[in-house]
Each structure stands twice: as C-alpha cells, then as structure tokens.
Design a protein around this motif. Structure first.
Motif, mmCIF file in Angstrom:
data_model
loop_
_atom_site.group_PDB
_atom_site.id
_atom_site.type_symbol
_atom_site.label_atom_id
_atom_site.label_comp_id
_atom_site.label_asym_id
_atom_site.label_seq_id
_atom_site.Cartn_x
_atom_site.Cartn_y
_atom_site.Cartn_z
ATOM 1 N N ASP A 1 0.842 -1.201 0.000
ATOM 2 C CA ASP A 1 0.000 0.000 0.000
ATOM 3 C C ASP A 1 0.880 1.255 0.000
ATOM 4 O O ASP A 1 0.445 2.310 0.449
ATOM 5 N N GLY B 1 1.981 3.089 -2.519
ATOM 6 C CA GLY B 1 1.886 4.031 -3.619
ATOM 7 C C GLY B 1 3.179 4.050 -4.405
ATOM 8 O O GLY B 1 4.125 3.305 -4.100
ATOM 9 N N THR C 1 1.002 -4.860 -7.224
ATOM 10 C CA THR C 1 0.443 -3.510 -7.198
ATOM 11 C C THR C 1 0.954 -2.831 -5.944
ATOM 12 O O THR C 1 1.255 -3.493 -4.945
ATOM 13 N N GLY D 1 -0.895 0.016 -5.214
ATOM 14 C CA GLY D 1 -2.024 0.919 -5.144
ATOM 15 C C GLY D 1 -3.117 0.467 -4.186
ATOM 16 O O GLY D 1 -4.229 0.992 -4.225
ATOM 17 N N HIS E 1 -10.070 -0.641 -10.819
ATOM 18 C CA HIS E 1 -9.773 0.605 -11.538
ATOM 19 C C HIS E 1 -10.877 1.016 -12.505
ATOM 20 O O HIS E 1 -11.082 2.208 -12.748
ATOM 21 N N HIS F 1 3.448 9.455 0.642
ATOM 22 C CA HIS F 1 2.158 8.905 0.243
ATOM 23 C C HIS F 1 1.202 8.711 1.409
ATOM 24 O O HIS F 1 -0.021 8.797 1.243
ATOM 25 N N SER G 1 -3.640 0.115 -9.859
ATOM 26 C CA SER G 1 -4.143 -0.181 -8.515
ATOM 27 C C SER G 1 -4.531 -1.644 -8.344
ATOM 28 O O SER G 1 -4.687 -2.119 -7.221
#
Lengths: 246, 246, 246
Positions: A11, A13, A39, A41, A175, B175, C15
């Motif tokens: 998480d 980013g 990911t 994101g 998304h 972030h 994401s």
C-alpha cells in the motif's frame, strides 16, 4: 539456472522511493533477481483489498515465485511475520490476515513464523529491512531452517470467499469501477439473476454500452460491471454492499 | 557476469510512455540491463523532493548502481549535465541541485560534467536522448574518458540536511501523509520533544490510532506521523513548515 | 542469448493486480523475459491515446521487441486479435485501431490475425489469457505458423497524423499538460506561427516561465506547452481542439 521471481504487493503508492528500496535490498543479496510489481495501489492499510489482490497474484505466477506482501498497519508492534508456502509458491507477509484469501482457495498450505532478523532493522520499514532480504535469501537457498518456527494460529480476516449465495457482498472495486463480490464461480449455476442487474452473462459486450451486467470476472468471482462505464460510480457500490443473487 | 543495475527517478508520471522510452534507449545499448524505477511521482519540477528521494535510493542500492535522475525544468537551456560518483554508486542528472541531499550525506564524492552528446538529440528530452544512453554506456564500460570534464561548482539547493535543531523544517510529504523533516538522526538525543506532538518515539504503534507521533523514519530523518492517518492532512503540514524541537 | 524484450501498454491502471497477471502468464512460458511497462495510465477505453503512445514506444525500442497493447472495450465480443510486424518489431493487440498511429508512420508493415487460443481462456481478460502467452511464445520461437492467418482490412481510427496544416488538432495531453498535435515535424518549415502562441521554437526554455510556447516535441509532433506550467489547464486545450498554424 532460472532467475528467481520475486513479487511485491504493498500500500506504499508509487510517489515515494519506498518500493525501490525493497528492490535494492533484494539486489544486495540476489543480483539476478527478476522482480515484478503486483500492485502498490492498495489503499493505505486496506488489508482486505491486499488479501484479494495477493490471491489473484498466486493464481497467475509460476511455481517457486516468492511474493512479498506489505500492508502493515502494525509495523514495529509485536505482530509476527510469516512465511506461507501455498501451492508451490511462497508468501512473506505480516501476520495480519493478508493471506486469508490465498489460503482459503488453496489446495496445500504450510505456514511458519519468520523469526530471522537482520543485525540492523528500523522499527518502521520491515518490508525493506526484513521481508525483502528474507525473500532474496529464500529464492537463493540461503534462508536457514532456524530462521523459521512453527505457527499454528495465523490471523485471518472475517471477510472470506462466500460459502453460500446468501453471503454475497462486494469485496473489491477495481480501476474500471467493476464491483467484485466474494462469490466464487463454483457457487453459481445456470438461471441465476442478480437483483437490479439481471441474469449472469458471459462478458461485458453481452449488454449494450452503459448497461449493467453480472458475470464471472477474470479472477473467478461474481462481478457487477457497467459496460464501458463504472458500476461503483453508477450503482453506488462499495466494499461491504450486500448483493441479492437468486 | 552480474547485470548492471540502472535506476530511474523522474517527475514524468506514469500516464505517458516517456519512462519507457528511456528504458528503450538503454536496451538499444545494453540488452541485459536490470532496470528499476525509483519513482516517477515527483511533482513536476520539484527538484527538492527529487533530491531527497535520490538520497534514499543511494542508501538502498548496491555498489556499481547507476541512477538516472531527471527533474529538469531547464531542459534544452545551457544548464549542464553531470556524472556524480557517490560512495561507489553513480548518478547522471542535470546540474540543478538534484544531487544536493545525496552528496550532503555521502562519504566520498566525485562530480564531473557529462559532455558526451549523441549524433542526434531533441531539445526537450535529454533524459532519453543523452542520460539514458550514457547510463547504458557507463554500466557496460563504453563511456569514454573524453565524455567527461571537470566540474568544480555544482548547483546546490538551499534546503539541506539540518546541522542544528533550530533549523528543523518539513522537507517532504510522503504517500501516507507522513511529514519528513530535514533533521538527521545524528542530531537527536534522548528526552527531546516535538512541539504539539510530544516526545520522539520508536514506531507508529507506540501511540494509539489517530494520534500524532514523532519518530526517526526509515530514511534516518525525524518524521511526524499520525498512526493510521495523514499528518499532512490532519496537522496541515507542508514542505517549508517550521517545527519546534527541544 | 539475449533475453527477449516484451512490453505492455494498457488502460488497466496500477491499482489492481491485472498488469502483473499478464507478466505471470509470460513467466510461465518464458522465464528469462525482460518485461517493460510502456504505460498503464491510458484513460479507460481511450484507443486513440493508446495508439499514439504505442507509436512512440515503437520508435524507442530495439528490433525484435514484442509489444502487448490492450485497450480493449470489445473484449469477449467477435472483434479479432492481431499480430502486426512493424519495422522489425511486433505488436499484439485487439483489432480496434490501436495500431493506427504506428502503421501510419512505419516503413514496413505486415498484419496478420492471431487465431491461436489457449485451451482455457476467460471471456473478460484476453490480455492475460491470449495476448501475453502469445507474446511469450513469439519471443521464444514457439508461436506456430498455424496460429496466424491473413488479415486484409485492419480497423483504423479516423484521427491520424495530419497530411496538411489545415488538419491541425490536439490529439494527446500528457502528464505535464503539454498539448500534442497531429502534425509531424515534416510538415513544418521556418516562419510558421501558431495562433495565440507565436512562432515555433526549439525548446521550453526559449520562453519565460509561465509563457506559452509551440515546439516540436520529443515524439516528433508539433506541441503547445506552457513553460513550467500546464497548457491544458491554462489554455483549456483538450483532444479534438483545432489549432491554427500559418
């Protein structure tokens, strides 16, 4: 020899150098590592979304892959770290429920506590200081047996794959605004309809642009979408929303 | 032979093909290159944030790594390009202050001007047309000595690591909304408190969720955070905000 | 042997684990593949922006590169998949116009339909289930001739590179807010001016910060920018906006 595959799911980013710092930690140990981003994101501290994304990753990668998963609100606390062997792949993660979805859908699971610690580690970035080097050591055969100990009661999330249609709930918004539910395709049969959407179809283009459609998504879960649109925005769906299927 | 590691740090974002075009330029010269993204999420033309992220990258990667850093508002103007050797790693960047934080915290620094130019280069994308091929040549031993010349006065930013606690200021918001200051851990000692936050702790979970905490972050700088929240949003912290530490 | 280069260009965003699932599908077939992201930030279903980004990618990568391009509103419908050989590189994509810009500016093009299908494929994720494994097979010499058939009439977009200055229109807005037009540099000559902007310059720093500038961008197309600012925001430019050049 085939280079080891190591993946990262966080998480963090992508605006900061944090993901790269984990990769640097791997490269200090395993220069030829093949590193793939699952990911970064995941919403900050959203362990459920991380768990669902991790489950998808495990279905996609070849045997021997090492997945480093870091959604870790408890970093620096007494929460444990774990190494899970799941159907010939490996997951290194905090013991906070991240592995819930992967093990719920796996055939074979072996979970141990990762007790290895480096000589120096910060209290705020175990992904870089512990999990990434452990992944590099694991993938190069350098993770000694005494780095692991038994672990019988891993933390699990309450939200899991449904076992009957009455439990249907949205668990993940992607998304595109597709609303993915907790219903695995094995629970579905011909003739089912989703309240307010209609019967379960095969693909997005089975309805007209702008129309809602229910289908089995590419991860094997029942999903509600708007063709060329966003089901989350149009239908107001969010994780936790109950869905009627009959 | 170990493949060379080449990293990229830019303000290009990820919505365009620009980052990939730099990688293509590397692959045309060095087919086996291991390429890692540090971040491409630096705010457009924010040289200070780029400089702080680059410093963190240098601490994380192994010796021999070549870092290409492109936050370059002056592209196409008379600003110089440079090659900095910093503690056994290399940085290729415009001479606009990007290397300020890395050299402030380094043990050994050697900076030269990169005078090599390709036969054809655009006036608007030196990252792709000059720096990326130079990185590929450097990492494969093809960058000739006459591609470099001496450079005595690199451009440096005014905002640098603090040398005393009176200078404490926020320099970077990450972030998670953590507010990172310019204070290296070497300036801190037991019993210090941060105005409006409290004493310096070890990790986020040393306070309750939603509470503010001051700690030494994973990059070795004093940082103000909200456990499971955003210090930037909650406390209104931005780069430039003065912080009292006593 | 040189590892094959495989790139990915999609509208998937970053994401979700979708991009990684395509890479996992490649790694199951080609363990040493060098995989590069072109971009995954194309707006959902924006085939034109994907086409322009793909064209740029082709100019940047070495011969033999295999590009997987997935902006695919028609997934699961009867739309065809194609393999285009363009100037010694390869593109695997849905037949929906994505290759328009690449072939408009290419010297040599050979387009065939990809008829290969795996034993199992979902109806919603052909990028992972068909195109990614086909890319891995192509790059390792395993894509059999009977996986392809002739295709004479690929779908093409109406918006293409301009053939005269009267057709000038904005076709792409980048991360910096630069407004890129459809005018290739070959159409330009000395003394041209852009309405409301001024004469065509060499680079951003040929004007003062905050001023508008017209120049030939790094992709070889006429572009309107604001130095250290956003032309899209300041001048209200969007794809489709007509631009006067005289």
């Amino acid at each position: 020899m085939t280079p080891a595959v190591i993946t990262f799911l966080t998480d963090f980013g992508l605006s900061d150098p944090y993901v790269a710092e984990m990769k640097g930690a791997v490269l200090r140990i395993s220069t030829g590592a093949c590193m793939i981003d699952i990911t970064h994101g995941i919403s900050p501290q959203d362990v459920l979304a991380g768990s669902i994304a991790l489950d998808r990753a495990l279905r996609a990668f070849p045997p021997g892959t090492v997945h480093v998963a870091v959604v870790d609100p408890g970093v620096g606390s007494a929460r444990r770290l774990l190494l899970a062997e799941i159907d010939e792949q490996f997951v290194l993660a905090p013991d906070n429920g991240l592995i819930t979805w992967a093990i719920a859908r796996a055939r074979r699971v072996n979970i141990r506590e990762l007790t290895w610690r480096p000589a120096q580690a910060t209290a705020t970035f175990h992904g870089r200081d512990i999990l990434a080097p452990a992944a590099a050591m694991l993938s190069t055969g350098q993770l000694a047996d005494d780095s692991l100990s038994s672990l019988d009661n891993p933390v699990l999330l309450n939200v899991r794959p449904a076992t009957c249609l009455d439990e249907t709930v949205v668990v993940y918004i992607d998304h595109f605004g597709n609303a993915i539910t907790n219903v695995p395709f094995e629970l579905l049969h011909d003739g089912l309809t989703v309240d307010g959407v209609g019967e379960v179809r095969r693909t997005y283009s089975d309805v007209e642009p702008g129309q809602a459609v229910a289908l089995i998504g590419s991860g094997g879960l029942l999903e509600i979408a708007i063709r060329n649109g966003s089901a989350a925005a149009t239908l107001g769906l969010r994780p936790g929303a109950k869905i009627g299927v009959r």
